[in-house]
Every structure is written in structure tokens, then in C-alpha cells.
Design an enzyme around this catalytic site. Structure first.
Site, mmCIF file in Angstrom:
data_model
loop_
_atom_site.group_PDB
_atom_site.id
_atom_site.type_symbol
_atom_site.label_atom_id
_atom_site.label_comp_id
_atom_site.label_asym_id
_atom_site.label_seq_id
_atom_site.Cartn_x
_atom_site.Cartn_y
_atom_site.Cartn_z
ATOM 1 N N GLY A 12 50.858 -36.723 -13.708
ATOM 2 C CA GLY A 12 51.741 -37.302 -14.724
ATOM 3 C C GLY A 12 52.877 -36.343 -15.056
ATOM 4 O O GLY A 12 52.697 -35.135 -15.025
ATOM 5 N N GLY A 117 44.112 -32.240 -12.035
ATOM 6 C CA GLY A 117 43.996 -32.999 -10.787
ATOM 7 C C GLY A 117 44.808 -32.377 -9.665
ATOM 8 O O GLY A 117 44.314 -32.155 -8.556
ATOM 9 N N ASP A 140 48.350 -32.582 -22.374
ATOM 10 C CA ASP A 140 47.025 -32.565 -23.003
ATOM 11 C C ASP A 140 46.543 -31.147 -23.328
ATOM 12 O O ASP A 140 45.617 -30.978 -24.118
ATOM 13 C CB ASP A 140 45.986 -33.232 -22.087
ATOM 14 C CG ASP A 140 46.118 -34.744 -22.074
ATOM 15 O OD1 ASP A 140 47.072 -35.262 -22.670
ATOM 16 O OD2 ASP A 140 45.259 -35.414 -21.457
ATOM 17 N N ARG A 175 50.161 -48.700 -47.248
ATOM 18 C CA ARG A 175 49.344 -49.143 -46.114
ATOM 19 C C ARG A 175 48.570 -47.976 -45.502
ATOM 20 O O ARG A 175 48.887 -46.817 -45.756
ATOM 21 C CB ARG A 175 50.246 -49.683 -45.003
ATOM 22 C CG ARG A 175 50.803 -51.054 -45.260
ATOM 23 C CD ARG A 175 51.823 -51.400 -44.206
ATOM 24 N NE ARG A 175 52.214 -52.797 -44.312
ATOM 25 C CZ ARG A 175 53.296 -53.305 -43.769
ATOM 26 N NH1 ARG A 175 54.128 -52.527 -43.082
ATOM 27 N NH2 ARG A 175 53.575 -54.583 -43.881
ATOM 28 N N ARG A 184 43.211 -37.314 -23.385
ATOM 29 C CA ARG A 184 42.139 -38.031 -22.702
ATOM 30 C C ARG A 184 40.756 -37.449 -23.021
ATOM 31 O O ARG A 184 39.894 -38.143 -23.559
ATOM 32 C CB ARG A 184 42.418 -37.965 -21.203
ATOM 33 C CG ARG A 184 41.360 -38.502 -20.306
ATOM 34 C CD ARG A 184 41.836 -38.463 -18.889
ATOM 35 N NE ARG A 184 42.702 -39.584 -18.595
ATOM 36 C CZ ARG A 184 42.266 -40.797 -18.243
ATOM 37 N NH1 ARG A 184 40.985 -41.038 -18.140
ATOM 38 N NH2 ARG A 184 43.110 -41.763 -17.995
ATOM 39 N N ARG A 278 48.285 -50.846 -40.119
ATOM 40 C CA ARG A 278 49.131 -51.029 -38.937
ATOM 41 C C ARG A 278 48.854 -49.914 -37.943
ATOM 42 O O ARG A 278 48.443 -48.824 -38.312
ATOM 43 C CB ARG A 278 50.618 -50.977 -39.304
ATOM 44 C CG ARG A 278 51.074 -52.085 -40.225
ATOM 45 C CD ARG A 278 51.190 -53.417 -39.496
ATOM 46 N NE ARG A 278 51.821 -54.435 -40.307
ATOM 47 C CZ ARG A 278 51.182 -55.237 -41.147
ATOM 48 N NH1 ARG A 278 49.869 -55.138 -41.291
ATOM 49 N NH2 ARG A 278 51.850 -56.146 -41.841
ATOM 50 N N HIS A 284 53.815 -43.107 -23.700
ATOM 51 C CA HIS A 284 54.585 -42.248 -22.791
ATOM 52 C C HIS A 284 55.831 -41.644 -23.425
ATOM 53 O O HIS A 284 56.476 -40.796 -22.799
ATOM 54 C CB HIS A 284 54.933 -43.024 -21.519
ATOM 55 C CG HIS A 284 53.716 -43.266 -20.666
ATOM 56 N ND1 HIS A 284 52.835 -44.283 -20.928
ATOM 57 C CD2 HIS A 284 53.217 -42.583 -19.609
ATOM 58 C CE1 HIS A 284 51.852 -44.237 -20.056
ATOM 59 N NE2 HIS A 284 52.051 -43.213 -19.240
ATOM 60 N N ARG A 287 55.631 -38.088 -23.262
ATOM 61 C CA ARG A 287 55.803 -37.393 -21.977
ATOM 62 C C ARG A 287 57.259 -37.321 -21.529
ATOM 63 O O ARG A 287 57.577 -36.611 -20.579
ATOM 64 C CB ARG A 287 54.974 -38.092 -20.887
ATOM 65 C CG ARG A 287 53.483 -37.960 -21.096
ATOM 66 C CD ARG A 287 52.722 -37.749 -19.819
ATOM 67 N NE ARG A 287 53.145 -38.544 -18.708
ATOM 68 C CZ ARG A 287 52.356 -39.350 -17.998
ATOM 69 N NH1 ARG A 287 51.091 -39.479 -18.355
ATOM 70 N NH2 ARG A 287 52.810 -39.985 -16.961
HETATM 71 O O1 F6P Z 1 47.041 -36.194 -18.491
HETATM 72 C C1 F6P Z 1 48.150 -36.483 -19.227
HETATM 73 C C2 F6P Z 1 48.123 -37.930 -19.678
HETATM 74 O O2 F6P Z 1 49.321 -38.152 -20.387
HETATM 75 C C3 F6P Z 1 46.903 -38.334 -20.504
HETATM 76 O O3 F6P Z 1 46.993 -37.952 -21.849
HETATM 77 C C4 F6P Z 1 46.884 -39.832 -20.285
HETATM 78 O O4 F6P Z 1 45.585 -40.361 -20.424
HETATM 79 C C5 F6P Z 1 47.345 -39.969 -18.874
HETATM 80 O O5 F6P Z 1 48.132 -38.828 -18.570
HETATM 81 C C6 F6P Z 1 48.141 -41.232 -18.637
HETATM 82 O O6 F6P Z 1 48.472 -41.314 -17.293
HETATM 83 P P1 F6P Z 1 49.348 -42.502 -16.672
HETATM 84 O O7 F6P Z 1 50.757 -42.248 -17.074
HETATM 85 O O8 F6P Z 1 49.150 -42.357 -15.214
HETATM 86 O O9 F6P Z 1 48.827 -43.779 -17.230
#
Ligand code: F6P
Length: 360
Positions: A12, A117, A140, A175, A184, A278, A284, A287
Site C-alpha cells: 500500500g 509484506g 500502521d 451527538r 489492521r 454518526r 485512504h 494514505r
Molecule cells: O497496511 C496499511 C493499510 O493502510 C492498512 O491499515 C489497511 O488495512 C490496508 O493497508 C488497506 O489496504 P488496501 O488499500 O489494499 O485496501
């Protein structure tokens, strides 16, 4: 003959990948070396047209650009992980093809920028004869052996800003607001952003929660005249005795896509407390975008450190942040054992000291 090194980004994406690429290219160029970018992650090693010479002068602006100019992938023939601690042996024929690709590109070493990974794949490539250097990446922050991975600080900064925004709307409407963040197996983002963003409840994968405990915080706040509550939940958080909440199916090779726990938590709090609730999933957004100052510096140090390791021929090693230094550890010391939030760590003790609920 000019020394030539390769670099690829795997798994990712996260803020700071381009800053690492820039630092590698610039510090390699200073030694008179050429850097070749392998496009699309490890798969690029199998398609030799999928490369690009990275010129020193093309690096302008990469320091703060989000994403990765090399592209990335967490699927395909190199997928090395199917779950927490489960490492899949990559087909030896694929590894042999990768090594042949590496050799035909005339590379001296390969810098692999990735999370658990990708570093697991990097180690298998190393064992197959490719001189590899690792750079630990992931929002993470769950990689062993380094005090922090790059991308984490940027994700926390974004999540904290989002919580600040959720707090004002929660307060205005009286709220309960639930913010779902990534994380994860490790709840570092939720714990750090939750404390920095003044959350009342933080739910992380390391601490199974009960709704009794979560709702107690909401009702106690009501009794104190505080008619809003801010809850942060990591996507990997679980109610005690229950499994992860996932989106779609778990593949045989890929890890299950997580997501949806925020909605489950919000709905249950609403039912049990009668409060309007809510949910907001940050997903993402955490990220993307530019790296923070801290991450720019960390990425630059990691990139320069990786080139230094190549000069020292310390293959099979990964750069690691061990203040005040950028250190080197064996990749094998970092992979296969995720760094989760310890129950007695200072960040959790701090949260508890302030009366934040962790659902236990
Ligand atoms: O490992 C980083 C991460 O952002 C995790 O927090 C999340 O579960 C995963 O990647 C999401 O991956 P993808 O973008 O492939 O769904």
C-alpha cells in the site's frame, strides 16, 4: 562501468514514498551511481521494460509529493502474506525469474521500500541471490526493529485534524461521533490521533472491547453535562469474542479487506444510549497527500541510509530509525512479528490517566 542500483515501492502507498526515492537517487548520484526505478512493485522485475532511469534533475518536487512515482502493487505473483504471521513461500521459479531480471538490468543492489509484506518478499528475493536493502514503510507503524516507520506521522496528523473537525460538529449537535481510522493489527494511529485529538473512547485491535464499557463513557459524560462524545475506532478493533469486520471476501492469498467496524460501533451506541450517532470513515485519505515535516526528514534519512548500506555491502539489511541515528538491522529481525501496541505502554497509560475509555 557506472554502478547502477534499482529501487521499487511495494504494498500500500503512503506519504513519503517519493521522498525516499528522491533521497536514494540524489545520494546515489553524489557517489556517481545511476538509479533505475522498477515500476509497479516487484512485478516490474519480471517485465524488464517496466523500468525508468531516475535522473537527479527529475527529483525536484518529489520531497512533498504524495503517492509513488514508481507505482506499487500488493497483488500478483509475489504476494507473500495471507494474514497476520502467515508467510507464503513465493514460487521459486518466480524468484529465479526476478533474479535473472535483476541481473540483466545490470544492477548492483535493489532497494525495496515497503511494509511487512514487501519486506517479507524482499527477504525471499535476498535468499534467492538478489542483494537487497529494505526501507520500512507503513502508516500502521507495525514493523519491528524501527522506532517508527515513515507514513505514520503523516497519517496521525491527518487523523488528528479530522478528529478536531468531528469534535466541533459532535459538540454542536450533541451527538456521538465515531471516527474509523486505519490500523489492521496495530492501533498506533487510533491511539496517537485519539489522544492528540481529545477522543473520549479509543478502540484498538490489541484491546477487545465491550459495548457496556463503551456506552458507559457516553452515559457518564451525559450525566456530567457533556452531551457529545468522540469515539475513535481502528479498522481492526473487535468486540470481545468477535472477528474483524471486513469488506468483501478474504482471498486465499491476500489479507481480508477491513472496514465497517465504525458503523457497527455507531449503530450499537445509538441503540443502547438513545444518542444520535454518526460515523465517519477516514479510509485512504490517511494514505494520500504530502508527508509531514517529520516524515520528510525520516524518508530523506532512510533513503540516504539505504545508499550508505549499499556502499557498505550490507545486503539483507533494513534501515531503522533509532534516534539519534539511522541504524541497520537484518530484515529477518523485522518481518513476521508485527509491532503492536503493548498494553502497558506509555501512550495507553497516558490515555487511561486522562480518563479515556479503551472499551475494556
Ligand atoms: O497496511 C496499511 C493499510 O493502510 C492498512 O491499515 C489497511 O488495512 C490496508 O493497508 C488497506 O489496504 P488496501 O488499500 O489494499 O485496501
Amino acid at each position: 562501468m557506472t554502478t547502477r542500483i534499482g529501487i521499487l515501492t511495494g504494498g500500500g502507498d503512503c506519504p513519503g514514498l517519493n521522498a525516499v526515492i528522491r533521497a536514494v537517487v540524489k545520494s546515489a548520484a553524489k557517489r556517481g551511481w545511476e538509479t533505475l526505478g522498477i515500476l509497479g512493485g516487484f512485478e516490474g522485475l519480471l517485465q524488464l521494460t517496466n523500468t525508468r532511469v531516475l535522473d537527479y534533475h527529475q527529483m525536484d518536487g518529489l520531497l512533498y509529493l504524495g503517492g509513488t512515482v514508481l507505482g506499487t502493487s500488493n497483488k500478483g505473483r509475489f504476494s507473500g502474506k495471507a494474514g497476520h504471521g502467515e508467510t507464503r513461500q513465493i514460487d521459486p521459479a518466480v524468484l529465479a525469474e526476478a533474479r535473472a531480471g535483476f541481473e540483466s538490468l545490470g544492477l548492483r543492489a535493489l532497494v525495496v521500500v515497503g511494509g511487512d509484506g514487501s519486506l517479507t518478499i524482499a527477504q525471499q528475493c535476498f535468499e534467492a541471490g538478489i542483494p537487497v536493502i529494505g526501507v520500512p514503510k507503513t502508516i500502521d507503524n507495525d514493523i519491528e526493529g524501527t522506532v517508527v516507520t515513515f507514513g505514520f506521522d503523516s497519517a496521525v496528523a491527518f487523523a488528528t485534524d479530522a478528529l478536531d473537525r468531528l469534535r466541533t460538529t459532535a459538540q454542536s449537535h450533541e451527538r456521538v461521533m465515531v471516527g474509523e481510522v486505519m490500523g489492521r493489527y496495530a492501533g498506533w494511529i487510533a491511539a496517537h490521533a485519539g489522544i492528540a485529538g481529545g477522543a473520549d473512547v479509543i478502540l484498538i485491535p490489541e484491546i477487545p472491547f465491550s459495548f457496556d464499557s463503551v456506552c458507559r463513557v457516553v452515559t457518564e459524560r451525559e450525566a456530567q453535562g457533556k452531551h457529545f462524545t468522540l469515539v475513535v475506532v481502528a479498522e481492526g478493533a473487535r468486540e470481545a469474542g468477535r472477528d474483524f469486520v471486513t469488506v468483501g471476501e478474504t482471498g486465499a492469498i491476500r489479507e481480508a479487506r477491513l472496514g465497517g467496524i465504525g458503523a457497527v460501533v455507531a449503530s450499537e451506541i445509538g441503540k443502547r444510549t438513545g444518542k444520535e450517532t454518526r460515523v465517519c470513515v477516514l479510509g485512504h485519505l490517511q494514505r494520500g497527500g504530502s508527508p509531514t515535516t517529520f516524515d520528510r526528514l525520516l524518508c530523506t534519512r532512510f533513503g540516504a541510509g539505504a545508499v550508505r548500506l549499499i556502499a557498505e555491502e550490507k545486503y539483507g539489511y533494513m534501515v531503522a530509525h533509532r534516534p539519534p541515528d539511522t541504524d541497520a538491522i537484518l530484515i529477518t529481525e523485522a518481518i513476521g512479528r508485527l509491532r503492536t501496541v503493548p498494553p502497558d505502554c506509555d501512550i495507553l497509560r497516558t490515555g487511561r490517566a486522562l480518563g479515556i475509555g479503551f472499551g475494556d
